[in-house]
Design an enzyme around this catalytic site. Structure first.
Site, PDB file in Angstrom:
ATOM      1  CB  VAL A  54     -41.974 -42.944 -48.680  1.00  0.00           C
ATOM      2  CG1 VAL A  54     -41.684 -42.653 -47.210  1.00  0.00           C
ATOM      3  CG2 VAL A  54     -41.770 -41.681 -49.518  1.00  0.00           C
ATOM      4  CB  VAL A  57     -36.554 -45.847 -49.204  1.00  0.00           C
ATOM      5  CG1 VAL A  57     -35.319 -45.203 -48.597  1.00  0.00           C
ATOM      6  CG2 VAL A  57     -36.396 -46.003 -50.710  1.00  0.00           C
ATOM      7  CD  GLU A  58     -38.111 -43.512 -43.859  1.00  0.00           C
ATOM      8  OE1 GLU A  58     -37.258 -44.107 -43.172  1.00  0.00           O
ATOM      9  OE2 GLU A  58     -38.225 -42.282 -43.843  1.00  0.00           O
ATOM     10  CB  SER A  59     -39.971 -50.016 -43.034  1.00  0.00           C
ATOM     11  OG  SER A  59     -41.076 -50.178 -43.924  1.00  0.00           O
ATOM     12  CE1 TYR A 129     -42.975 -39.238 -44.367  1.00  0.00           C
ATOM     13  CE2 TYR A 129     -40.984 -40.543 -44.117  1.00  0.00           C
ATOM     14  CZ  TYR A 129     -42.352 -40.411 -43.999  1.00  0.00           C
ATOM     15  OH  TYR A 129     -43.095 -41.463 -43.505  1.00  0.00           O
TER      16      TYR A 129
END
Length: 182
Positions: A54, A57-59, A129
């Protein structure tokens, strides 16, 4: 070159590949903040490698990341979501602390665990999310999406569809590269 010598070369090359591929993979899929990710994931009953996927992929593990929508930090938490998580955890809330890796990972792990509890499956939890709990409940309740990976194309939001696909891809890769992390 005789057959025996070719076989030795082939075995040598296979051994070399077996040695180099995981190391090259770990360069492409690093695991920064490993101790914090593991600590907070375990505290919430999560696989640390899912939390890592997560965050990647997010940051791309950038603790100073900020989205156009206002999501902040490693796990790209919206301040309202982070405030809710901090309240449930009995932690003080300060938006600027979302740029602190430990703080962000603690709140993000808590939130991801709640979504997994709420939806009972990783696909809709990840969709929530990214796309919001309300939207995912609406999609599931109305039959727009059945919550399965095979039907991700039914998710109305392209960004959410791609988020789920990318996190699950990265999660599989992390599990292959970091079998020592559980």
């Amino acid at each position: 070159m005789g057959l025996g010598r070719r076989l030795l070369w082939l075995l040598f090359l296979l051994a070399l590949l077996a040695f180099l591929l995981p190391r090259a993979g770990r360069l492409l899929y690093p695991l920064p903040y490993r101790d914090s990710i593991t600590t907070y994931a375990h505290r919430e009953g999560l696989d640390p490698l899912l939390v890592a996927a997560v965050a990647r992929v997010e940051s791309k593990f950038d603790p100073r990341a900020r989205s156009e929508q206002g999501a902040m930090g490693l796990m790209q938490l919206m301040p309202e979501t982070a405030r809710l998580a901090a309240g449930h955890l009995g932690m003080p809330f300060a938006p600027d602390r979302l740029y602190e890796p430990d703080y962000n990972l603690r709140l993000g792990s808590w939130y991801l665990a709640r979504l997994l509890d709420e939806f009972g499956d990783v696909n809709p939890a990840l969709a929530a999310y990214n796309g919001g709990r309300g939207h995912v409940h609406e999609w599931l309740d109305s039959g727009v999406w059945d919550g399965s990976y095979g039907n991700l194309r039914q998710i109305p939001f392209t960004e959410t569809r791609e988020f789920v696909r990318k996190v699950l891809r990265d999660y599989r890769i992390y599990r292959l590269l970091y079998s020592d992390v559980r």
